[in-house]
Every structure is written in structure tokens, then in C-alpha cells.
Design a protein around this motif. Structure first.
Motif, PDB file in Angstrom:
ATOM      1  N   SER A  20       0.718  -1.598   0.093  1.00  0.00           N
ATOM      2  CA  SER A  20       0.337   0.493   0.072  1.00  0.00           C
ATOM      3  C   SER A  20       0.419   1.077  -0.097  1.00  0.00           C
ATOM      4  O   SER A  20       0.366   2.813  -0.086  1.00  0.00           O
ATOM      5  N   GLY A  21       2.378   1.348   0.271  1.00  0.00           N
ATOM      6  CA  GLY A  21       2.852   1.870   0.508  1.00  0.00           C
ATOM      7  C   GLY A  21       3.740   2.606  -1.398  1.00  0.00           C
ATOM      8  O   GLY A  21       3.527   3.765  -2.019  1.00  0.00           O
ATOM      9  N   THR A  22       3.709   1.662  -2.251  1.00  0.00           N
ATOM     10  CA  THR A  22       4.279   1.754  -3.551  1.00  0.00           C
ATOM     11  C   THR A  22       2.989   2.158  -3.959  1.00  0.00           C
ATOM     12  O   THR A  22       3.742   2.642  -5.496  1.00  0.00           O
ATOM     13  N   TYR A  23       2.307   1.188  -3.923  1.00  0.00           N
ATOM     14  CA  TYR A  23       0.608   1.389  -5.036  1.00  0.00           C
ATOM     15  C   TYR A  23      -0.044   2.033  -4.253  1.00  0.00           C
ATOM     16  O   TYR A  23      -0.970   2.714  -4.778  1.00  0.00           O
ATOM     17  N   GLY A  24      -0.100   2.177  -3.185  1.00  0.00           N
ATOM     18  CA  GLY A  24      -1.756   3.007  -2.269  1.00  0.00           C
ATOM     19  C   GLY A  24      -1.591   4.586  -3.337  1.00  0.00           C
ATOM     20  O   GLY A  24      -0.545   5.308  -2.820  1.00  0.00           O
ATOM     21  N   GLY A  25      -2.877   5.050  -3.835  1.00  0.00           N
ATOM     22  CA  GLY A  25      -3.289   6.160  -3.992  1.00  0.00           C
ATOM     23  C   GLY A  25      -2.845   6.499  -5.607  1.00  0.00           C
ATOM     24  O   GLY A  25      -3.955   7.563  -6.003  1.00  0.00           O
ATOM     25  N   ALA A  26      -2.763   4.946  -6.269  1.00  0.00           N
ATOM     26  CA  ALA A  26      -2.379   5.151  -7.756  1.00  0.00           C
ATOM     27  C   ALA A  26      -3.069   4.047  -8.610  1.00  0.00           C
ATOM     28  O   ALA A  26      -3.569   4.297  -9.511  1.00  0.00           O
ATOM     29  N   VAL A  27      -3.943   3.082  -7.602  1.00  0.00           N
ATOM     30  CA  VAL A  27      -4.460   2.568  -8.347  1.00  0.00           C
ATOM     31  C   VAL A  27      -5.886   1.536  -7.142  1.00  0.00           C
ATOM     32  O   VAL A  27      -5.670   1.992  -6.233  1.00  0.00           O
ATOM     33  N   ALA A  28      -6.714   1.738  -7.575  1.00  0.00           N
ATOM     34  CA  ALA A  28      -7.817   1.102  -7.655  1.00  0.00           C
ATOM     35  C   ALA A  28      -7.767   0.379  -6.473  1.00  0.00           C
ATOM     36  O   ALA A  28      -7.250  -0.689  -6.173  1.00  0.00           O
TER      37      ALA A  28
ATOM     38  N   VAL B 111      -4.881  -3.998 -15.110  1.00  0.00           N
ATOM     39  CA  VAL B 111      -5.709  -2.960 -14.922  1.00  0.00           C
ATOM     40  C   VAL B 111      -6.176  -1.935 -16.189  1.00  0.00           C
ATOM     41  O   VAL B 111      -5.220  -1.667 -17.021  1.00  0.00           O
ATOM     42  N   LYS B 112      -7.322  -2.020 -16.066  1.00  0.00           N
ATOM     43  CA  LYS B 112      -8.152  -1.441 -17.435  1.00  0.00           C
ATOM     44  C   LYS B 112      -7.255   0.023 -17.014  1.00  0.00           C
ATOM     45  O   LYS B 112      -7.549   1.048 -18.606  1.00  0.00           O
ATOM     46  N   GLU B 113      -7.856   0.767 -16.189  1.00  0.00           N
ATOM     47  CA  GLU B 113      -7.568   2.480 -15.763  1.00  0.00           C
ATOM     48  C   GLU B 113      -7.259   2.782 -14.155  1.00  0.00           C
ATOM     49  O   GLU B 113      -7.300   2.227 -13.566  1.00  0.00           O
ATOM     50  N   LEU B 114      -6.601   3.390 -14.643  1.00  0.00           N
ATOM     51  CA  LEU B 114      -6.109   3.760 -12.492  1.00  0.00           C
ATOM     52  C   LEU B 114      -6.388   4.640 -12.031  1.00  0.00           C
ATOM     53  O   LEU B 114      -8.217   4.599 -12.805  1.00  0.00           O
ATOM     54  N   TRP B 115      -5.922   4.753 -10.759  1.00  0.00           N
ATOM     55  CA  TRP B 115      -7.385   5.466  -9.836  1.00  0.00           C
ATOM     56  C   TRP B 115      -6.841   6.015  -9.052  1.00  0.00           C
ATOM     57  O   TRP B 115      -5.385   5.740  -8.749  1.00  0.00           O
ATOM     58  N   GLY B 116      -7.263   7.556  -9.066  1.00  0.00           N
ATOM     59  CA  GLY B 116      -5.963   8.315  -7.932  1.00  0.00           C
ATOM     60  C   GLY B 116      -6.927   9.619  -7.862  1.00  0.00           C
ATOM     61  O   GLY B 116      -7.729   9.548  -8.755  1.00  0.00           O
ATOM     62  N   GLU B 117      -6.254  10.545  -6.806  1.00  0.00           N
ATOM     63  CA  GLU B 117      -6.526  11.965  -6.708  1.00  0.00           C
ATOM     64  C   GLU B 117      -6.340  12.731  -7.658  1.00  0.00           C
ATOM     65  O   GLU B 117      -5.254  12.889  -8.671  1.00  0.00           O
ATOM     66  N   LYS B 118      -7.320  13.367  -7.820  1.00  0.00           N
ATOM     67  CA  LYS B 118      -7.506  14.533  -9.434  1.00  0.00           C
ATOM     68  C   LYS B 118      -6.396  15.454  -9.426  1.00  0.00           C
ATOM     69  O   LYS B 118      -6.159  15.689  -8.163  1.00  0.00           O
TER      70      LYS B 118
ATOM     71  N   TYR C  41      -3.205  14.926 -10.005  1.00  0.00           N
ATOM     72  CA  TYR C  41      -1.695  14.596  -9.280  1.00  0.00           C
ATOM     73  C   TYR C  41      -1.123  13.324 -10.612  1.00  0.00           C
ATOM     74  O   TYR C  41      -2.275  12.530 -11.255  1.00  0.00           O
ATOM     75  N   SER C  42      -0.079  13.216 -10.302  1.00  0.00           N
ATOM     76  CA  SER C  42       0.598  11.889 -11.786  1.00  0.00           C
ATOM     77  C   SER C  42       0.685  11.438 -10.275  1.00  0.00           C
ATOM     78  O   SER C  42       0.812  10.687  -9.484  1.00  0.00           O
ATOM     79  N   THR C  43       0.763   9.971 -11.482  1.00  0.00           N
ATOM     80  CA  THR C  43       1.412   9.134 -10.644  1.00  0.00           C
ATOM     81  C   THR C  43       2.342   8.781  -9.301  1.00  0.00           C
ATOM     82  O   THR C  43       2.253   8.348  -8.827  1.00  0.00           O
ATOM     83  N   TYR C  44       2.803   8.868 -10.180  1.00  0.00           N
ATOM     84  CA  TYR C  44       4.704   9.373  -8.883  1.00  0.00           C
ATOM     85  C   TYR C  44       4.231   9.861  -8.629  1.00  0.00           C
ATOM     86  O   TYR C  44       4.670  10.130  -7.279  1.00  0.00           O
ATOM     87  N   GLU C  45       3.045  11.462  -8.617  1.00  0.00           N
ATOM     88  CA  GLU C  45       2.610  12.479  -7.682  1.00  0.00           C
ATOM     89  C   GLU C  45       2.219  11.647  -6.690  1.00  0.00           C
ATOM     90  O   GLU C  45       2.091  11.767  -4.890  1.00  0.00           O
ATOM     91  N   ARG C  46       0.893  10.677  -7.138  1.00  0.00           N
ATOM     92  CA  ARG C  46       0.150  10.234  -5.834  1.00  0.00           C
ATOM     93  C   ARG C  46       0.852   8.810  -5.199  1.00  0.00           C
ATOM     94  O   ARG C  46       0.737   9.155  -3.831  1.00  0.00           O
ATOM     95  N   THR C  47       1.898   8.468  -5.484  1.00  0.00           N
ATOM     96  CA  THR C  47       2.292   7.774  -4.566  1.00  0.00           C
ATOM     97  C   THR C  47       3.998   8.450  -3.740  1.00  0.00           C
ATOM     98  O   THR C  47       4.233   7.291  -3.462  1.00  0.00           O
ATOM     99  N   GLY C  48       4.234   9.716  -4.306  1.00  0.00           N
ATOM    100  CA  GLY C  48       5.479   9.970  -3.238  1.00  0.00           C
ATOM    101  C   GLY C  48       4.686  11.802  -2.761  1.00  0.00           C
ATOM    102  O   GLY C  48       5.351  11.133  -1.864  1.00  0.00           O
TER     103      GLY C  48
END
Lengths: 454, 454
Positions: free
Chosen positions: A214-222, B278-285, B287-294
Motif C-alpha cells: 500500500s506504500g508503493t502503489y497506494g493512491g495510484a491503483v483502485a 488494470v484497464k484504468e488507474l485510480w487516484g487523486e485528481k 496529480y500524476s502516478t508518481y506524485e500520488r505515490t510519493g
């Protein structure tokens, strides 16, 4: 006649109880494949008990699932025939740690038998076996009596329809009598005028193809748990109306008269809350408690699981989450149609970031029996005789999925004459059946046959 | 010097691998009390391995929980001292059925070691043991090296704070070096500049005082699963922002420069999605993936359970439902403050028809390390030497709860020099560590000591 019954039952009281306890010792859990042998053993025990009670014949009949037990005592083909339906299978026992005794080691405390199946339905159908014995041994039968005791009620009777269709002649009768429901109380006897239908589905939500950190992927994947929670949360609005499109379309709105009758049943809200240990009730706005559990359809989550559920903490973003969801249906909702709507709802509301599988477990149609029917009237008189009060007609909240099918195939009405109580903990830990109720049922049933034959 | 290292490591390659596999065979699951003896056995094995590698001394030191292993090789008190931190405990292994091999029977396939703890963190801290051996055996040590290998990282290091406070002199060093994170890829080496903090709580929702029959009571009494689902659903709004009041209050908004740097890291969205299935990612509107996880805090449900979760169907209206929920935190969020907000949120939003208990499992503060520090620079040069590329500074998404405490108590900075990969399946079934990465780490670490001493 009634004096003979009383004498015979009084003299055999202890044995009647012990035989029921023996039946409860067999773990006949139909939902779990590892109990297959116990199911067979239980069917054999039911067959033997029918023969011992005086049935002319009794047999264990195979189906594509667990077997059916059939038995009969025919005194005269010209006399009315009563078909007793019941089920020898029981619900699973989890969570085991909440039981105060082994669910299959019946324990008597304060006049109650604590065991899985005590009230649902072994203890209840067995009253009919002992009533048969009473009638046979006192030579007072006025009806032919048939028994259809199945082993798949708790899993939705998937094979009984085929069995009934193939054995119409064997099962031919004038009324179906079922004891698989409850009384309002011993002071306020009641008779159910119907049962709710059921649509039971299971949902699987899949996010990523594996559990993630959940640290590496949390927030980016459903997170499939979050998505499933959102789907479940969306099923009721702020008034606790069900939001599935079209869910209420076929509901027959109860008349003001029927609602008034329901609300005349004795009910003390504080007592009801205290007994359940809750501060507030929860339900559909605009309806009373008995309306909510009788004339209104409902949607409940029966189980949910996903991710790490063990001791301590695990920072996982799970791949999958699951839920078991069921709706109780009222006339004229169709189980098939509602199931389709439920499956469709869960399949379509999920975002594209997850995959959803939704599948039917089982269903059953709602069923109503008229209070002016011969069978209902016989039951009402029987209870009046032994309780000293006319029973109140109520709508039962539970489901006996096979009812509409039995009526359709056999062309006869069903009478629900249950002797349980709402606090019997059906489907829960510490299921119990009051010994007083067991004896009261055995005392009452012969009167049903007497009045039905008149 | 580097020639000696290469030769020594090449000659002992196979043994280096086999020793790591032996360590992976010990099921050191800190979260589960039944593994207490295995934890002790694992600590002993780590101590022995330090002595075998050439440490002057190594010992297993008791704490109020699982023991800590301390070891040291002091060549000259005047030289700089590097304190290596790692953990010998591992995550639970459920769901076991998804593993392709026994998680504690390490299996090599396609150049990868599949076993619980292979990447997190046994395989990674063991690189430091083998680097120590390389330096000792080739007589090329330029720093003093200390080891602090704990046994409670996966449960939030509840006893390490006290241990560190009580052993400040013993642990005195100039820098802390940790390999418990990952590289962007072997082609794009990277160094983490920080870790996220953590608040991990558990929620218990209780409706009625016992499991109920969903037919008898459904619709009239709150279903704790439904209520819990509604509470979880309410934690994210339609843009996947977290709605807990005050959650973002102390978040340091990343500068445009930092965001630009993060988004310069190699990233292929299609590849990322394909790898996760996964077909789609999911996250905070926004922000990019690395921003979401970092650089952004997140909230995940790590587990949920309630009602009937076995085979088949059970029409129960459960008494209780549970969830494990955790938030990842970024500077300057305080784990204590966020935990309070989370607990308070879940305790107060529930309707009066249920009771909610919410309790802390564990927490940890976010931590940042400056890229202009001596330690970071030494690590950067070390990776440049062995990878032929300057590593990219990135913000790590995971949490090492002890970081802020280590810095506070010991007054020194932490360098994160991890050699794992994001697809190592940390905390998941089929955790693995690439053998190439293991050897690359052992090759790189001596250079860190060399550059740090210069």
C-alpha cells in the motif's frame, strides 16, 4: 380424543425430547461439501423416525443434491390429505467462538434447547413426526398424512423443483403444512400469511492482478475494498430506500387496512431495542418495524471480506474484495427479475479501474396464503384451542424459496404454522428452541388435522 | 581495492546466495504471536551471520517485544561510522493459496528468489552483511560499521524507540544507511529522498448484540457491514480527495520544481497498467502516478470482514463488521494528529444505531533526507560507479516508521539505498528479489563506505 392425545403425549414427553436431541447431534450443514455423509446420515435418521412413528412407508430419495425424505400414512384415499413440508438441513455455524456450547451437542438451559437446527427446522418438523405418532398410537387419525422433508432448504432448494415435478402423484395432497416460522409470542400466538422471496448474490471485485504494497502503489491503483464499499453504500439512500433502479416496480403496496392490522400487533419499541441491544433502530423511512420486516422488500449484506483480516497490521492494497448480498422480496416482485437487476447494478456501477463479477447464489419467490382458506382456518382453530386465543395473522419476514413452486406444481395452498420465537437465534450462534414451544406444537398439530378433516 | 572486491565476491557468489536462502527459511512473522520462537531463532541466525562475516561483536538484545540484533566492526574510533539499519521480521503470508511456492521454502525461478522477506527486508539487509565480509576479508575497511537489525518493523517498531534511547552511545554513528526500498529500474537507478509516514487503525462496528436472521430482522435493524461500507465510502470524494476533516492541513505542497523533477522520471502509463493488469488507474485528481505515490498522502482499506464469508449462502444479518484502514503521510503531517483525526472521524460519523470502536495499530512519521547531504552524495556516487548512471532522486511511497525517531535520538541523517524493484510483490503473495539486484547491492555497498570516508 383430545384426552387420549394429552395422556399419550404426557407419558412419552421425555422420549419425544430425547429423540429430537438425537437428531440435532447430526451436523447436517447443506452448504458445505464436507458434510455430505452427515447429510445422508441425517436423512436416514429422519426416515427411521417416520417408520417408528407409524408411517406405512418412508424412504430416502436421491436428487441431484442432498436427498429428500418421503413418508406417508394413508388411512383412506377418500379422506383429505395433509402434506407436511420441512427440512433436515441446517445453516453453517460460524462464528463458532460465539457459541456457548458445541452447536451439535444440544444443551438444555432455562427450558431451552441450544443447538444448530433446534428451531430451524429439525425441532419444528419433528413435532409433526411426534404428532403423527400420537394420532397413530391413539388410533385417532382423520386425515392421510404425507411428509416431504428436504435437505437443501438452507441453500435455496436447487433440486427440489425437479423432484416435486417428477413426483406429483406421490405428493398429491389437499394442503401443505409447514412449521418453519415463529409466533409473535406465547401470549400473542400468530400465524404467518406469507413469506418473503429472496435473491441472493455474490460479488467479486478485482483491482490489480495481485496484492500490492500500500506504500508503493497506494493512491495510484483502485482498492477493490474501497470500490466495493462505495457500491454497497450506494444501495440505500438517506431514507434507507433501496436505490437499485426498478427495485420497487412490482411491489404491491399494502392497503391501509392491512397496514393497520399489522400495526395492531403487540409491539414495544423499547423492549425490541433492548432485546437486540441497540440504541436506535434503522430502516426505511415511513414504515413501522413490522412493516419493514413484513410487507417491504429489503437489501442486506450478509458477508464481506477482502485484504488482510488476521491479527495485527498488514499494509496491503488487496487485489480482491467480496460480498454476499441478498434481497427479501414481497408480492409481486419476481426473484428472477430482481436478481437480474441486482447483478446488473453491481456489474455496471463500478469504475473501469476494477473488474466486477456478480453471480446468483439462489432465489425464491414471495408467497401469500389467504386467511379465508380452509387450511388457514383449520390452523387458526387449532391454535385457538391450545392457546385459548385467536392467532393474529402476520406477514413473515423470512423466505421459504420452495413455496411458490410447491403451490404451482401441486396446485394447493400452504399453511404456515410455526412455533418458534423471533429470539430463537436462527442462522446465528446459540440457536435455541424453547421446550415449551416444542411440546405446544406437538399438542396443537393433531387439532389441525381434526379441524381440516371436518 | 575494487578489483579485490570483485574477485572476492565472484569467488563466493554461490555461498552468498545460499546463506540468504537459509535466512529466508525462518518464518519470522512479527505480527503473529505463534511465531515468537521463530523470531528468536531468526535473531540468533542474524547474529551468527554478523560474527561469521567478521564483526568484532554481535549480540541479540532483548526488548519488550521481539529482540534487536546489534553488531559492529570498529577499525578506528576516529574514522567515520556507518550505522546499517534493517529488519529481520517479515509480513504475514496470507492469502496462502495465491503463492506458487511455500513462502518459507525459497524457490529460484528466472533469476528471482521467491520467498516472504526476500526483498523486504532479509535479502536487502543481508547484502550489508556480505559487503562487510567483503571489506573485512579484503582488508579494505575505511569506515567503522555498526548494525541495528530489528524484529518489529512490520508491526510499527513499537519497542525500538525505547531501545535506541537507552543505547545512544552504542549506536553512535555519522550516518544511517538503509536498504529497504526500491530502484525505479535497473536501467534507471534511483535513490529515495524520503519515506511516507503511516497511521494504521482498526475499526469495529457493532449493530445488534448477536447475529440475526436477515428475514426476521432485515430492514429493521442496522447492518454493521452496510454502515461500515458507508463510512469507508465517505472517506474519498468524487475526485478521490480524502474527506477526513483537516487531513491535508499540514501537507507541505511540493514546489513546481520538485513536481517537475518527479515527472521527469521514466514512466509509461500503458506499461504500468499492463503490469498491474488494470484497464484504468485510480487516484487523486490533479496529480500524476508518481506524485500520488510519493508526495501526496493516501488512505487505503487494508482489510475488511464481517458476516458469513464461507462457501455457499447464509442469510445472516451480522452483529459485527471490521476494517483495517491506514493512511500514508507526507511532510509535515504528524502521525499522531492524523491518527486522532481518523479515529475521531470513524467514531463520530456512524449513526446511533451502531456502536463504533476505533483503535490505533501503529504509526510513523514521514521523513525526508536532503540530496546535498554527505550521505546522499556518497550513495549517489556509489550507484554511479556500479550502474554507470547518476541515480534519480525520488520520493518513496512506503514507510519506515522508525526514521524520524532514529534521526531525533541519534542526531544523524538517513540514506535510503534500496535495491528492490516495485514489482517485488512486497507484502503480497509471491514476494521475490532478483538475484541480479542482490549481487548489485553487495557490489555497490563497499563503494558507499569508500566515498563516505573520503
Amino acid at each position: 380424543m383430545s384426552q387420549d392425545w394429552k395422556q399419550y403425549q404426557e407419558a412419552n414427553k421425555e422420549r419425544f425430547l430425547n429423540e429430537m436431541l438425537d437428531l440435532l447431534r447430526i451436523p447436517s450443514i447443506s452448504a458445505k461439501s464436507e458434510y455430505k455423509n452427515d447429510m445422508q446420515r441425517c436423512a436416514d435418521a429422519v426416515k427411521d423416525s417416520l417408520l417408528a412413528a407409524g408411517a406405512d412407508k418412508a424412504e430416502v430419495m436421491a436428487t441431484d443434491g442432498h436427498p429428500v425424505v418421503y413418508g406417508e400414512k394413508i388411512i383412506d384415499p377418500a379422506k383429505p390429505t395433509v402434506l407436511v413440508y420441512g427440512h433436515y438441513d441446517v445453516q453453517p455455524v460460524e462464528p463458532l467462538e460465539l457459541w456457548h456450547n458445541d452447536p451439535f451437542d444440544p444443551t438444555i438451559k432455562d427450558g431451552k434447547v441450544f443447538a444448530r437446527g433446534s428451531a430451524d427446522d429439525k425441532g419444528q418438523f419433528y413435532m409433526h413426526v411426534k404428532a403423527l405418532e400420537t394420532l397413530v398410537k391413539t388410533n385417532t387419525m382423520t386425515t392421510n398424512i404425507k411428509f416431504l422433508i428436504e435437505g437443501e432448504e438452507e441453500v435455496g432448494s436447487p433440486n427440489l423443483g425437479k423432484f416435486v415435478a417428477a413426483n406429483k402423484e406421490l405428493l398429491k395432497a389437499d394442503v401443505i403444512l409447514i412449521s418453519d416460522s415463529s409466533l409473535l409470542s406465547m401470549e400473542n400466538p400468530s400465524l404467518d400469511t406469507g413469506v418473503r422471496g429472496l435473491s441472493y448474490i455474490e460479488i467479486e471485485v478485482t483491482g490489480a492482478n495481485r496484492d500490492l504494497h500500500s506504500g508503493t502503489y497506494g493512491g495510484a491503483v483502485a482498492n477493490p475494498i474501497t470500490i466495493l464499499a462505495k457500491m454497497i453504500a450506494s444501495c440505500h439512500d438517506e431514507n434507507n430506500h433501496i436505490t437499485i433502479p426498478g427495485f420497487y416496480d412490482d411491489v404491491v403496496v399494502a392497503s391501509e387496512e392491512e397496514r393497520a392490522l399489522i400495526n395492531k400487533a403487540p409491539y414495544d419499541e423499547q423492549e425490541y431495542k433492548d432485546e437486540l441491544g441497540v440504541k436506535e433502530l434503522w430502516g426505511e423511512k415511513g414504515y413501522s418495524t413490522y412493516e419493514r420486516t413484513g410487507i417491504r422488500p429489503t437489501l442486506e449484506v450478509n458477508g464481506i471480506w477482502g485484504g488482510y483480516t488476521g491479527e495485527g497490521a498488514k499494509t496491503v492494497l488487496p487485489s480482491k474484495a467480496y460480498a454476499k448480498v441478498s434481497a427479501r422480496l414481497v408480492p409481486n416482485q419476481s426473484s428472477e427479475k430482481i436478481t437480474e437487476k441486482l447483478l446488473n447494478y453491481f456489474r455496471t456501477i463500478a469504475p473501469a479501474s476494477v473488474e466486477v463479477k456478480a453471480e446468483l447464489h439462489h432465489g425464491g419467490e414471495p408467497y401469500m396464503t389467504p386467511i379465508d382458506s380452509k387450511g388457514y382456518q383449520a390452523a387458526s382453530k387449532a391454535l385457538e384451542t391450545t392457546f385459548g386465543k385467536t392467532p393474529i395473522p402476520v406477514r413473515g419476514g423470512g423466505s421459504i424459496p420452495i413455496c411458490s413452486l410447491l403451490e404451482k406444481e401441486l396446485g394447493i395452498k400452504i399453511v404456515f404454522m410455526g412455533f418458534g420465537l423471533d429470539n430463537d437465534n436462527l442462522h446465528s450462534p446459540n440457536e435455541k428452541y424453547n421446550i415449551e414451544n416444542y411440546y405446544k406444537g406437538i399438542e396443537t398439530i393433531p387439532y389441525f388435522h381434526k379441524f381440516f378433516a371436518e
